[in-house]
Design a protein around this motif. Structure first.
Motif, PDB file in Angstrom:
ATOM      1  N   LEU A 114      -4.945 -20.251  10.681  1.00  0.00           N
ATOM      2  CA  LEU A 114      -5.509 -19.158   9.905  1.00  0.00           C
ATOM      3  C   LEU A 114      -5.628 -17.892  10.753  1.00  0.00           C
ATOM      4  O   LEU A 114      -5.347 -16.781  10.296  1.00  0.00           O
ATOM      5  CB  LEU A 114      -6.885 -19.585   9.389  1.00  0.00           C
ATOM      6  N   LEU A 115      -6.041 -18.074  12.013  1.00  0.00           N
ATOM      7  CA  LEU A 115      -6.183 -16.936  12.916  1.00  0.00           C
ATOM      8  C   LEU A 115      -4.833 -16.239  13.115  1.00  0.00           C
ATOM      9  O   LEU A 115      -4.718 -15.019  12.961  1.00  0.00           O
ATOM     10  CB  LEU A 115      -6.740 -17.410  14.266  1.00  0.00           C
ATOM     11  N   VAL A 116      -3.801 -17.030  13.461  1.00  0.00           N
ATOM     12  CA  VAL A 116      -2.487 -16.441  13.710  1.00  0.00           C
ATOM     13  C   VAL A 116      -1.910 -15.851  12.420  1.00  0.00           C
ATOM     14  O   VAL A 116      -1.347 -14.759  12.427  1.00  0.00           O
ATOM     15  CB  VAL A 116      -1.529 -17.491  14.310  1.00  0.00           C
ATOM     16  N   ALA A 117      -2.106 -16.558  11.300  1.00  0.00           N
ATOM     17  CA  ALA A 117      -1.543 -16.070  10.042  1.00  0.00           C
ATOM     18  C   ALA A 117      -2.140 -14.726   9.650  1.00  0.00           C
ATOM     19  O   ALA A 117      -1.411 -13.778   9.362  1.00  0.00           O
ATOM     20  CB  ALA A 117      -1.766 -17.092   8.934  1.00  0.00           C
ATOM     21  N   THR A 118      -3.486 -14.634   9.678  1.00  0.00           N
ATOM     22  CA  THR A 118      -4.108 -13.432   9.128  1.00  0.00           C
ATOM     23  C   THR A 118      -4.028 -12.225  10.054  1.00  0.00           C
ATOM     24  O   THR A 118      -4.088 -11.100   9.597  1.00  0.00           O
ATOM     25  CB  THR A 118      -5.591 -13.682   8.816  1.00  0.00           C
ATOM     26  N   THR A 119      -3.892 -12.458  11.378  1.00  0.00           N
ATOM     27  CA  THR A 119      -3.870 -11.298  12.267  1.00  0.00           C
ATOM     28  C   THR A 119      -2.462 -10.944  12.742  1.00  0.00           C
ATOM     29  O   THR A 119      -2.220  -9.804  13.105  1.00  0.00           O
ATOM     30  CB  THR A 119      -4.744 -11.525  13.513  1.00  0.00           C
ATOM     31  N   VAL A 120      -1.541 -11.907  12.773  1.00  0.00           N
ATOM     32  CA  VAL A 120      -0.209 -11.626  13.307  1.00  0.00           C
ATOM     33  C   VAL A 120       0.888 -11.877  12.279  1.00  0.00           C
ATOM     34  O   VAL A 120       1.651 -10.973  11.936  1.00  0.00           O
ATOM     35  CB  VAL A 120       0.074 -12.493  14.557  1.00  0.00           C
ATOM     36  N   LEU A 121       0.935 -13.101  11.773  1.00  0.00           N
ATOM     37  CA  LEU A 121       2.073 -13.506  10.971  1.00  0.00           C
ATOM     38  C   LEU A 121       2.193 -12.715   9.668  1.00  0.00           C
ATOM     39  O   LEU A 121       3.251 -12.157   9.365  1.00  0.00           O
ATOM     40  CB  LEU A 121       1.948 -15.005  10.665  1.00  0.00           C
ATOM     41  N   VAL A 122       1.091 -12.660   8.905  1.00  0.00           N
ATOM     42  CA  VAL A 122       1.166 -11.965   7.615  1.00  0.00           C
ATOM     43  C   VAL A 122       1.460 -10.472   7.799  1.00  0.00           C
ATOM     44  O   VAL A 122       2.363  -9.947   7.156  1.00  0.00           O
ATOM     45  CB  VAL A 122      -0.115 -12.198   6.788  1.00  0.00           C
ATOM     46  N   PRO A 123       0.735  -9.772   8.717  1.00  0.00           N
ATOM     47  CA  PRO A 123       1.111  -8.371   8.922  1.00  0.00           C
ATOM     48  C   PRO A 123       2.557  -8.212   9.372  1.00  0.00           C
ATOM     49  O   PRO A 123       3.252  -7.298   8.922  1.00  0.00           O
ATOM     50  CB  PRO A 123       0.150  -7.903  10.027  1.00  0.00           C
ATOM     51  N   LEU A 124       3.027  -9.137  10.211  1.00  0.00           N
ATOM     52  CA  LEU A 124       4.409  -9.049  10.697  1.00  0.00           C
ATOM     53  C   LEU A 124       5.404  -9.199   9.547  1.00  0.00           C
ATOM     54  O   LEU A 124       6.327  -8.389   9.396  1.00  0.00           O
ATOM     55  CB  LEU A 124       4.659 -10.136  11.756  1.00  0.00           C
ATOM     56  N   VAL A 125       5.188 -10.215   8.712  1.00  0.00           N
ATOM     57  CA  VAL A 125       6.079 -10.431   7.570  1.00  0.00           C
ATOM     58  C   VAL A 125       6.024  -9.226   6.632  1.00  0.00           C
ATOM     59  O   VAL A 125       7.048  -8.695   6.206  1.00  0.00           O
ATOM     60  CB  VAL A 125       5.690 -11.728   6.824  1.00  0.00           C
ATOM     61  N   GLU A 126       4.788  -8.780   6.350  1.00  0.00           N
ATOM     62  CA  GLU A 126       4.604  -7.665   5.436  1.00  0.00           C
ATOM     63  C   GLU A 126       5.361  -6.425   5.925  1.00  0.00           C
ATOM     64  O   GLU A 126       6.104  -5.784   5.171  1.00  0.00           O
ATOM     65  CB  GLU A 126       3.111  -7.373   5.343  1.00  0.00           C
ATOM     66  N   LEU A 127       5.191  -6.089   7.204  1.00  0.00           N
ATOM     67  CA  LEU A 127       5.805  -4.876   7.737  1.00  0.00           C
ATOM     68  C   LEU A 127       7.322  -5.022   7.839  1.00  0.00           C
ATOM     69  O   LEU A 127       8.055  -4.075   7.548  1.00  0.00           O
ATOM     70  CB  LEU A 127       5.196  -4.545   9.101  1.00  0.00           C
ATOM     71  N   SER A 128       7.801  -6.208   8.252  1.00  0.00           N
ATOM     72  CA  SER A 128       9.250  -6.380   8.360  1.00  0.00           C
ATOM     73  C   SER A 128       9.901  -6.291   6.984  1.00  0.00           C
ATOM     74  O   SER A 128      10.946  -5.662   6.835  1.00  0.00           O
ATOM     75  CB  SER A 128       9.615  -7.733   8.972  1.00  0.00           C
ATOM     76  N   VAL A 129       9.261  -6.918   5.984  1.00  0.00           N
ATOM     77  CA  VAL A 129       9.816  -6.851   4.632  1.00  0.00           C
ATOM     78  C   VAL A 129       9.844  -5.407   4.152  1.00  0.00           C
ATOM     79  O   VAL A 129      10.843  -4.933   3.602  1.00  0.00           O
ATOM     80  CB  VAL A 129       8.988  -7.734   3.669  1.00  0.00           C
ATOM     81  N   THR A 171       6.033   2.419  13.079  1.00  0.00           N
ATOM     82  CA  THR A 171       4.912   2.616  14.002  1.00  0.00           C
ATOM     83  C   THR A 171       4.016   1.394  14.002  1.00  0.00           C
ATOM     84  O   THR A 171       3.599   0.887  15.057  1.00  0.00           O
ATOM     85  CB  THR A 171       4.075   3.840  13.565  1.00  0.00           C
ATOM     86  N   ALA A 172       3.700   0.907  12.806  1.00  0.00           N
ATOM     87  CA  ALA A 172       2.807  -0.247  12.691  1.00  0.00           C
ATOM     88  C   ALA A 172       3.423  -1.482  13.342  1.00  0.00           C
ATOM     89  O   ALA A 172       2.722  -2.257  13.997  1.00  0.00           O
ATOM     90  CB  ALA A 172       2.497  -0.518  11.219  1.00  0.00           C
ATOM     91  N   LEU A 173       4.738  -1.651  13.193  1.00  0.00           N
ATOM     92  CA  LEU A 173       5.403  -2.806  13.811  1.00  0.00           C
ATOM     93  C   LEU A 173       5.281  -2.763  15.330  1.00  0.00           C
ATOM     94  O   LEU A 173       5.002  -3.778  15.974  1.00  0.00           O
ATOM     95  CB  LEU A 173       6.880  -2.832  13.407  1.00  0.00           C
ATOM     96  N   ILE A 174       5.471  -1.570  15.897  1.00  0.00           N
ATOM     97  CA  ILE A 174       5.368  -1.432  17.352  1.00  0.00           C
ATOM     98  C   ILE A 174       3.942  -1.742  17.810  1.00  0.00           C
ATOM     99  O   ILE A 174       3.721  -2.473  18.774  1.00  0.00           O
ATOM    100  CB  ILE A 174       5.793  -0.008  17.783  1.00  0.00           C
ATOM    101  N   LEU A 175       2.960  -1.186  17.076  1.00  0.00           N
ATOM    102  CA  LEU A 175       1.562  -1.433  17.437  1.00  0.00           C
ATOM    103  C   LEU A 175       1.221  -2.919  17.354  1.00  0.00           C
ATOM    104  O   LEU A 175       0.506  -3.454  18.204  1.00  0.00           O
ATOM    105  CB  LEU A 175       0.643  -0.628  16.520  1.00  0.00           C
ATOM    106  N   LEU A 176       1.764  -3.581  16.339  1.00  0.00           N
ATOM    107  CA  LEU A 176       1.494  -5.016  16.180  1.00  0.00           C
ATOM    108  C   LEU A 176       2.065  -5.804  17.353  1.00  0.00           C
ATOM    109  O   LEU A 176       1.422  -6.714  17.881  1.00  0.00           O
ATOM    110  CB  LEU A 176       2.102  -5.503  14.857  1.00  0.00           C
TER     111      LEU A 176
END
Ligand SMILES: [Zn+2]
Ligand SMILES: [Zn+2]
Lengths: 218, 203
Positions: B98-113, B53-58
Motif C-alpha cells: 500500500l505504501l509503495v502503491a500510493t506514493t510511488v506506483l500509482v503516481p508513476l503510472v498516472e503520470l506516464s499514462v 516535471t512531475a515525473l522528474i520530481l517523482l
C-alpha cells in the motif's frame, strides 16, 4: 423549478468520456465504445458489502496495537488512540488534533455518513438529496487522509531499528486500519451518487422512483 | 458544438452547455453543485510540461532519503522503498504494498499514462490505446496520496524528535514540489479538452 435528467429522456452519460448517448440494453458510447449505464450496476449492494466489511474491521483497527516499540524498558504497544494521547501529552496539540481527525474522526464519520446516504437512497427521501450529495462529495475528498497513520507507522518502523536503543515493529492493527481505509474508499467509489436523485432508466422501478416531472416550471 | 447536451455525472441532470452558469472557468451543476467541467488553459503543451516535471520530481523523490535520524552518533535514514522493505520483513506485506502503491506506483503510472496520451495529442496524432488508458487514469487518481504521505512524514518526525535529532531528507522537498505540481496539473486538467483533441486528431 423542475429538473430533467438524462434518465428521464432515455439518455445516459458515458462514465469514461462524458458524452451523452441514447440508453438501450447493451448500449455503448458512440465515442469510446464503453458500455453505457444509466446508473452503476448493483451500486447499492456493492457499497453496502464493502461498507459492512469496513465496519467489521473498524474494531480491530482501533483495539489492536498498530505499532510495537521494544526497548530496554520492555515492550510498548500503541493503538491509534494512544498515539493521539501521546502527541497531546507531549505538547504537540496541533498534530494531535490533526491525527485525531484523520485517524479516528474521519474513518468513523465516513462509515456512518455513507450508511446514512445509502439508507436515505433506499428509503427515498428527496428532501435530503442536496445534503446527501454534498456529504458524498466531502467523503470523496477527505477519505484519503485517513492513510496518515499508516504512513507514520511505515516511517517509524523504517527509522527505529537495530542501531538505536529501541525497535519499532508494525502491529496487527495497522493492517486492519489500512483495510478500513481502502474498503471505505472502495465503498464510496462503488456508490453511484446519481441514485441520490433518482433511479436510472435501466433499473426496475422500485418504491423509490423519480417523481413525475411537471412540464411547467413552478 | 454547444447544441450537444451534457449530463451531470453526480446527479444526471441534463443540460446544454450554454445554460450553465460559469464562474471563473469552473462550471458547476445548478442542481447538485458538482463540477461539470473546467475551462482550463486550453493548452496541452502546458499539461505535458507539467507532467514531465512531475515525473522528474517523482524520480528524485525516490532516489534520496525521505527522513533521517542521528542517534548517539549513528546516522539512519530511509527512502520510501527502504520503509517498504522493512514493513515487508516485519510480516506486513499488505502495508508495504500500500505504501509503495500510493506514493510511488500509482503516481508513476498516472503520470506516464498522461505523458503517453499528451505527447501524440500535442502534435495532432491519436495515441495508441487512448480509451483504456484514459479509463485507467480515472481509476488511478484517488489512490495517489503524495500529500497525505508528506503529512505522515511530518507527524513521525515530531514523534521521533524527543529521542533523536531528526533530519528532513532531500526527498521530502521533492515530494513537496511534486505535490504542488500535481495540484496545478489537476486544476489545469480538463478531460473534455482531451477528448476533443482526440476526436479532432488524425487516426
Ligand atoms: Zn464514452
Ligand atoms: Zn449535478
Amino acid at each position: 423549478m423542475s429538473w430533467v435528467t438524462a434518465a428521464d429522456r432515455g439518455l445516459a452519460v458515458c462514465e469514461v468520456c462524458g458524452k451523452v448517448g441514447k440508453m438501450a440494453e447493451n448500449a455503448r458510447c458512440s465515442r469510446c465504445q464503453v458500455r453505457l449505464h444509466s446508473r452503476k450496476p448493483h451500486s447499492i449492494e456493492r457499497a453496502w458489502a464493502l461498507l459492512l466489511a469496513a465496519f467489521v474491521l473498524y474494531l480491530p483497527a482501533n483495539l489492536l496495537p498498530i505499532m510495537e516499540t521494544r526497548s530496554l524498558f520492555g515492550v510498548q504497544r500503541d493503538t491509534i488512540l494512544s498515539g493521539v494521547v501521546y502527541l497531546w501529552g507531549s505538547g504537540s496539540w496541533v498534530l494531535a488534533i490533526i491525527v485525531f481527525i484523520a485517524s479516528i474522526a474521519v474513518p468513523l464519520l465516513k462509515l456512518l455518513s455513507l450508511s446514512l446516504i445509502l439508507i436515505g437512497v433506499q428509503r427515498g427521501a428527496p428532501e435530503q438529496s442536496l445534503q446527501s450529495a454534498r456529504l458524498y462529495r466531502l467523503l470523496e475528498l477527505i477519505g484519503r487522509w485517513s492513510m496518515l497513520d499508516v504512513y507514520v507507522v511505515a516511517i517509524l518502523v523504517a527509522l527505529v531499528q537495530a542501531q538505536s536503543l529501541a525497535t519499532v515493529a508494525p502491529g496487527p492493527g495497522v493492517v486492519a486500519f489500512a483495510a478500513v481505509v481502502v474498503l471505505s474508499m472502495l465503498a464510496t467509489m462503488a456508490f453511484d451518487p446519481r441514485l441520490i436523485w433518482g433511479a436510472g432508466s435501466d433499473q426496475q422501478p422500485s418504491e423509490r422512483t423519480c417523481e413525475p416531472k411537471p412540464s411547467t416550471t413552478s | 458544438m454547444n447544441t450537444l447536451p451534457i449530463a451531470c455525472h453526480e446527479c444526471d441532470l441534463l443540460l446544454h452547455k450554454a445554460e450553465v452558469p460559469g464562474a471563473r472557468g469552473v462550471m458547476l451543476c445548478p442542481r447538485c453543485g458538482a463540477e461539470l467541467c473546467r475551462v482550463g488553459p486550453d493548452n496541452l503543451q502546458f499539461l505535458l510540461a507539467l507532467t514531465c516535471t512531475a515525473l522528474i520530481l517523482l524520480l528524485l523523490a525516490n532516489l534520496f532519503p525521505v527522513v533521517g535520524l542521528n542517534i548517539q552518533g549513528h546516522h539512519v535514514d530511509t527512502t520510501v522503498f527502504g520503509a517498504a522493505r522493512q514493513l515487508w520483513r516485519d510480516d506486513t506485506p499488505i502495508v508495504a504494498g500500500l505504501l509503495v502503491a500510493t506514493t510511488v506506483l500509482v503516481p508513476l503510472v498516472e503520470l506516464s499514462v498522461l505523458a503517453w496520451l499528451l505527447f501524440p495529442l500535442c502534435s495532432g496524432r491519436r495515441p495508441v490505446a487512448f480509451v483504456p488508458l484514459f479509463r485507467s487514469l480515472q481509476l488511478a487518481r484517488p489512490w495517489a496520496m503524495v500529500e497525505v504521505f508528506i503529512l505522515g512524514v511530518l507527524v513521525s518526525l515530531v514523534k521521533l524528535s524527543h529521542m533523536a535529532d531528526v533530519l528532513l531528507g532531500t526527498a521530502i522537498w521533492c515530494f513537496g514540489a511534486l505535490m504542488l505540481v500535481l495540484a496545478v496539473l489537476s486544476t489545469a486538467f480538463d478531460p473534455r479538452a482531451l477528448w476533443q483533441a482526440w476526436e479532432e486528431a488524425r487516426v
